[in-house]
Design an enzyme around this catalytic site. Structure first.
Site, PDB file in Angstrom:
ATOM      1  N   GLY A  36       0.811  -1.214   0.000  1.00 31.48           N
ATOM      2  CA  GLY A  36       0.000   0.000   0.000  1.00 31.48           C
ATOM      3  C   GLY A  36       0.840   1.257   0.000  1.00 31.48           C
ATOM      4  O   GLY A  36       0.539   2.228  -0.718  1.00 31.48           O
ATOM      5  N   TYR A  37       1.912   1.252   0.781  1.00 30.35           N
ATOM      6  CA  TYR A  37       2.798   2.419   0.881  1.00 30.35           C
ATOM      7  C   TYR A  37       3.522   2.657  -0.439  1.00 30.35           C
ATOM      8  O   TYR A  37       3.555   3.779  -0.952  1.00 30.35           O
ATOM      9  CB  TYR A  37       3.794   2.193   2.019  1.00 30.35           C
ATOM     10  CG  TYR A  37       4.764   3.326   2.235  1.00 30.35           C
ATOM     11  CD1 TYR A  37       4.341   4.571   2.674  1.00 30.35           C
ATOM     12  CD2 TYR A  37       6.135   3.135   2.018  1.00 30.35           C
ATOM     13  CE1 TYR A  37       5.240   5.609   2.884  1.00 30.35           C
ATOM     14  CE2 TYR A  37       7.039   4.158   2.236  1.00 30.35           C
ATOM     15  CZ  TYR A  37       6.587   5.395   2.660  1.00 30.35           C
ATOM     16  OH  TYR A  37       7.493   6.414   2.865  1.00 30.35           O
ATOM     17  N   ALA A  38       4.106   1.592  -1.005  1.00 30.47           N
ATOM     18  CA  ALA A  38       4.837   1.746  -2.263  1.00 30.47           C
ATOM     19  C   ALA A  38       3.903   2.186  -3.389  1.00 30.47           C
ATOM     20  O   ALA A  38       4.297   2.963  -4.265  1.00 30.47           O
ATOM     21  CB  ALA A  38       5.541   0.448  -2.629  1.00 30.47           C
TER      22      ALA A  38
ATOM     23  N   SER B  31       1.351   4.154  -3.094  1.00 24.21           N
ATOM     24  CA  SER B  31       1.138   5.596  -2.938  1.00 24.21           C
ATOM     25  C   SER B  31       2.360   6.388  -3.384  1.00 24.21           C
ATOM     26  O   SER B  31       2.236   7.455  -3.988  1.00 24.21           O
ATOM     27  CB  SER B  31       0.775   5.931  -1.487  1.00 24.21           C
ATOM     28  OG  SER B  31       1.882   5.794  -0.617  1.00 24.21           O
TER      29      SER B  31
END
Length: 244
Positions: A151-153, A155
């Site tokens: 999820g972070y990557a 974004s």
């Protein structure tokens, strides 16, 4: 006497953002210290800068709130006369496998990291003066694909694309736009919740065999924001010690 350059730095109350604000101030720039919630920490950054003879003011702003961000830029213009450098360091990170990812956490991450980047870049595109620089913060995990960073990557992949497109949209404005993608960096946020073997393992990943420091990342950002970086534009600079 040449006009003092003015920087707006989001996420500047702690970690990499704080170091960027302090380093830009040490290079002679007036700094707007943007923060989300830690007024006490932001005040400490301002105090550190002013104690060293610099100029700074703290402004609270949720980067995803376009009205708050506009007000932050208004403060830069009213206090210091304009905006030359914008560094969007504000970010949110939740680590979990894709199978177990809570969609509320995904939405919160994307609100700060994607919408927040759009809002800050939009304001920067409207206000940064000729000769200025815009820098966003991504992550080397976009290229490394570590598990639990899905999820972070995702974004931050959006951050990179948006940043590089803005560089092309500002043709003729004499404004550089780049993103810096740190590898594992020894901040309070990064170290939180990790045991020593995990930290040691991550430190061994780069050929330089250490974690990055906030100073390492800040020095790259300051280079891009200064006279030495004027021919670097529309690039992703992976500041990670050589992790492949």
């Amino acid at each position: 006497m040449s006009q003092q350059r003015v920087a707006v730095v989001t996420g500047a109350s702690r970690g990499i953002g704080r170091q960027i604000a302090v380093t830009l101030a040490a290079q002679g720039q007036a700094v707007v210290v943007g923060y989300a919630g830690r007024a006490d920490a932001a005040a400490e950054v301002v105090q550190e800068i002013t104690a060293a003879g610099g100029r700074a003011v703290a402004v609270q702003a949720d980067v995803a709130d376009e009205h708050a961000v506009a007000a932050m830029f208004d403060t830069a213009e009213s206090e210091f006369g304009g905006v030359d450098v914008v560094v969007n360091s504000a970010g949110r990170m939740v680590l979990t496998t894709i199978a177990e990812l809570n969609l509320d956490d995904l939405d919160a991450m994307h609100r700060t990291n994607i919408r927040g980047t759009f809002v800050v870049l939009r304001e920067a595109a409207r206000r940064v003066r000729a000769g200025g620089a815009v820098v966003t913060l991504s992550t080397s995990v976009v290229g490394l694909q570590f598990p639990t960073y899905g999820g972070y990557a995702a974004s931050k992949g959006a951050v990179e694309s948006t940043t590089l497109i803005l560089a092309r949209e500002l043709r003729g404005r004499d404004i550089t736009v780049n993103t810096v993608a740190p590898g594992p960096t020894a901040t309070e946020l990064f170290l939180e919740g990790k045991d020593q073997p995990t930290i040691d393992h991550l430190a061994k990943q780069p050929p330089l065999e250490r974690l990055g420091t906030p100073e390492d990342i800040a020095n790259v950002v300051v280079f891009l924001a200064g006279p030495g970086g004027r021919w670097v534009n529309g690039q992703v600079l992976r500041a990670n010690g050589g992790i492949i």
